[in-house]
Design a protein around this motif. Structure first.
Motif, PDB file in Angstrom:
ATOM      1  N   SER A 187       1.032  -1.055  -0.013  1.00 45.81           N
ATOM      2  CA  SER A 187       0.083  -0.108  -0.088  1.00 45.81           C
ATOM      3  C   SER A 187       0.877   1.174   0.083  1.00 45.81           C
ATOM      4  O   SER A 187       1.906   1.350   0.534  1.00 45.81           O
ATOM      5  N   GLY A 188       0.484   2.263  -0.861  1.00 40.85           N
ATOM      6  CA  GLY A 188       1.341   3.169  -0.988  1.00 40.85           C
ATOM      7  C   GLY A 188       2.518   3.152  -1.843  1.00 40.85           C
ATOM      8  O   GLY A 188       3.420   4.106  -2.031  1.00 40.85           O
ATOM      9  N   SER A 189       2.958   2.026  -2.592  1.00 38.66           N
ATOM     10  CA  SER A 189       3.842   2.002  -3.310  1.00 38.66           C
ATOM     11  C   SER A 189       3.849   2.559  -4.776  1.00 38.66           C
ATOM     12  O   SER A 189       4.855   2.873  -5.464  1.00 38.66           O
ATOM     13  N   GLY A 190       2.680   3.096  -4.967  1.00 39.62           N
ATOM     14  CA  GLY A 190       2.258   3.734  -6.232  1.00 39.62           C
ATOM     15  C   GLY A 190       1.601   3.122  -7.259  1.00 39.62           C
ATOM     16  O   GLY A 190       1.693   3.446  -8.277  1.00 39.62           O
ATOM     17  N   LYS A 191       0.918   1.961  -7.042  1.00 39.01           N
ATOM     18  CA  LYS A 191      -0.006   1.436  -7.911  1.00 39.01           C
ATOM     19  C   LYS A 191      -0.846   2.231  -8.742  1.00 39.01           C
ATOM     20  O   LYS A 191      -0.891   2.094  -9.829  1.00 39.01           O
ATOM     21  N   SER A 192      -1.822   2.772  -7.907  1.00 37.53           N
ATOM     22  CA  SER A 192      -2.733   3.766  -8.561  1.00 37.53           C
ATOM     23  C   SER A 192      -1.932   4.754  -9.264  1.00 37.53           C
ATOM     24  O   SER A 192      -2.583   5.056 -10.414  1.00 37.53           O
ATOM     25  N   THR A 193      -0.901   5.257  -8.827  1.00 38.63           N
ATOM     26  CA  THR A 193      -0.228   6.373  -9.438  1.00 38.63           C
ATOM     27  C   THR A 193       0.219   5.884 -10.914  1.00 38.63           C
ATOM     28  O   THR A 193       0.061   6.506 -11.926  1.00 38.63           O
ATOM     29  N   PHE A 194       0.638   4.632 -10.673  1.00 35.49           N
ATOM     30  CA  PHE A 194       1.112   3.953 -12.243  1.00 35.49           C
ATOM     31  C   PHE A 194      -0.055   3.756 -13.217  1.00 35.49           C
ATOM     32  O   PHE A 194       0.057   4.117 -14.544  1.00 35.49           O
TER      33      PHE A 194
HETATM   34  N1  LIG Z   1      -2.657  13.421  -5.040  1.00 31.08           N
HETATM   35  C1  LIG Z   1      -1.584  13.137  -4.177  1.00 31.08           C
HETATM   36  N2  LIG Z   1      -0.997  13.975  -3.353  1.00 31.08           N
HETATM   37  C2  LIG Z   1       0.131  13.676  -2.890  1.00 31.08           C
HETATM   38  N3  LIG Z   1       0.323  12.489  -2.552  1.00 31.08           N
HETATM   39  C3  LIG Z   1      -0.066  11.516  -3.046  1.00 31.08           C
HETATM   40  C4  LIG Z   1      -1.004  11.827  -3.958  1.00 31.08           C
HETATM   41  N4  LIG Z   1      -1.673  10.640  -4.436  1.00 31.08           N
HETATM   42  C5  LIG Z   1      -0.881   9.826  -4.063  1.00 31.08           C
HETATM   43  N5  LIG Z   1       0.187  10.487  -3.072  1.00 31.08           N
HETATM   44  C6  LIG Z   1       1.087   9.518  -2.253  1.00 31.08           C
HETATM   45  O1  LIG Z   1       1.853   8.699  -3.481  1.00 31.08           O
HETATM   46  C7  LIG Z   1       2.208   7.496  -2.703  1.00 31.08           C
HETATM   47  C8  LIG Z   1       1.618   6.281  -3.895  1.00 31.08           C
HETATM   48  O2  LIG Z   1       0.116   6.585  -3.648  1.00 31.08           O
HETATM   49  P1  LIG Z   1      -0.445   5.345  -4.533  1.00 31.08           P
HETATM   50  O3  LIG Z   1      -0.118   5.569  -6.003  1.00 31.08           O
HETATM   51  O4  LIG Z   1      -2.012   5.878  -4.258  1.00 31.08           O
HETATM   52  O5  LIG Z   1      -0.149   3.910  -3.668  1.00 31.08           O
HETATM   53  P2  LIG Z   1      -0.733   2.540  -3.885  1.00 31.08           P
HETATM   54  O6  LIG Z   1      -2.071   2.614  -4.958  1.00 31.08           O
HETATM   55  O7  LIG Z   1       0.130   1.383  -4.291  1.00 31.08           O
HETATM   56  O8  LIG Z   1      -1.442   2.442  -2.492  1.00 31.08           O
HETATM   57  C9  LIG Z   1       1.699   7.386  -1.338  1.00 31.08           C
HETATM   58  O9  LIG Z   1       2.536   7.801  -0.570  1.00 31.08           O
HETATM   59  C10 LIG Z   1       0.714   8.599  -1.436  1.00 31.08           C
HETATM   60  O10 LIG Z   1       0.349   9.007  -0.282  1.00 31.08           O
END
Ligand SMILES: Nc1ncnc2c1ncn2[C@@H]1O[C@H](COP(=O)(O)OP(=O)(O)O)[C@@H](O)[C@H]1O
Ligand SMILES: [Mg+2]
Length: 229
Positions: free
Chosen positions: A44-51
């Protein structure tokens, strides 16, 4: 030689929060071929959604290149990127985001209706997709009358109405119990096989991840083949 289906090259993405920089994607390189069915795992928080957001063009990277069948996606203008996203990519999220006042069939049809596709043919296609996901008998029900697993099936059907080339799913089973979640994964395998849709499915459930042919892992800002990392 034909170009790879999806090629992500040296993608970087950071967030700024309260003046602090969080480097989430730190040089992601990944190549996915047409017809692949891939899971993406990671803490969790590794960046999966971001990717997934970057791959789905919902968010732009700070640096890097993404090529879709050889075409550089982030070199397109905003209107071209939007058209690309709306017609080539289907999304499924952890929450189904169905519109409560519309029936399941209308929800499935919505992206195509918004795209001004002909209504009668679209509604027929929506009903066929609901049949495919095992919900033909729920086509005229509203989301409030559906279970969580059924709602996710409707969301999957909606993601398919535009006949996308690529399906991106962000923890589609995250709100479901394990056996309902396995049902969704079975459906993803079926859709991949029968419709030939390439799909990337984020999950933090290792058992579900193992049910898909290829696994990627996001770790330390990079994407690696999970079985090698
Ligand atoms: N809009 C945002 N603003 C600031 N930090 C963000 C934002 N979206 C995600 N993060 C941070 O980026 C990191 C990766 O988030 P995310 O991609 O959601 O991870 P996952 O989906 O793997 O749980 C986390 O530390 C999260 O807190
Ligand atoms: Mg996430």
């Amino acid at each position: 030689m034909t170009a790879p289906f999806l090629e992500v090259v040296d993608v970087y993405k950071s967030y700024f929060l309260n003046g602090k920089r969080i480097d989430v994607l730190r040089g992601v390189n990944v190549r996915i071929e047409q017809g692949e069915l891939v899971s993406l795992i990671g803490a969790s928080g590794s960046g999966k959604s971001t990717f997934l957001h970057v791959a789905g063009t919902l968010d732009a990277p700070a640096a890097g290149v993404m090529r879709f069948k050889g075409q550089s996606v982030f070199d397109m203008n905003d209107a071209q990127v939007a058209e690309f996203r709306n017609t080539k990519i289907g999304f499924v999220f952890q929450s189904h985001f169905l519109l409560p006042e519309f029936t399941a069939a209308e929800n499935v049809a919505m992206p195509a209706l918004i795209h001004r596709r002909e209504r009668r043919a679209t509604m027929t296609a929506a009903r066929e997709l609901l049949e495919r996901v095992g919900l033909g008998h729920r086509a005229d029900h509203k989301p409030g009358e559906l279970s969580g697993g059924e709602s996710q099936r409707v969301a999957l059907a909606r993601a398919l109405i535009m006949k996308p080339d690529l399906l991106l799913a962000d923890e589609p089973t995250g709100n479901l119990d394990p056996s309902t979640g396995e049902g969704i994964h079975a459906l993803l395998r079926e859709v991949n096989k029968d419709l030939g849709i390439t799909a990337v499915v984020v999950t933090h459930n290792e058992v579900l991840a193992r049910s898909l042919p290829r696994r990627l892992r996001l770790k330390d800002g990079q994407v690696l083949d999970a079985d090698l990392s």
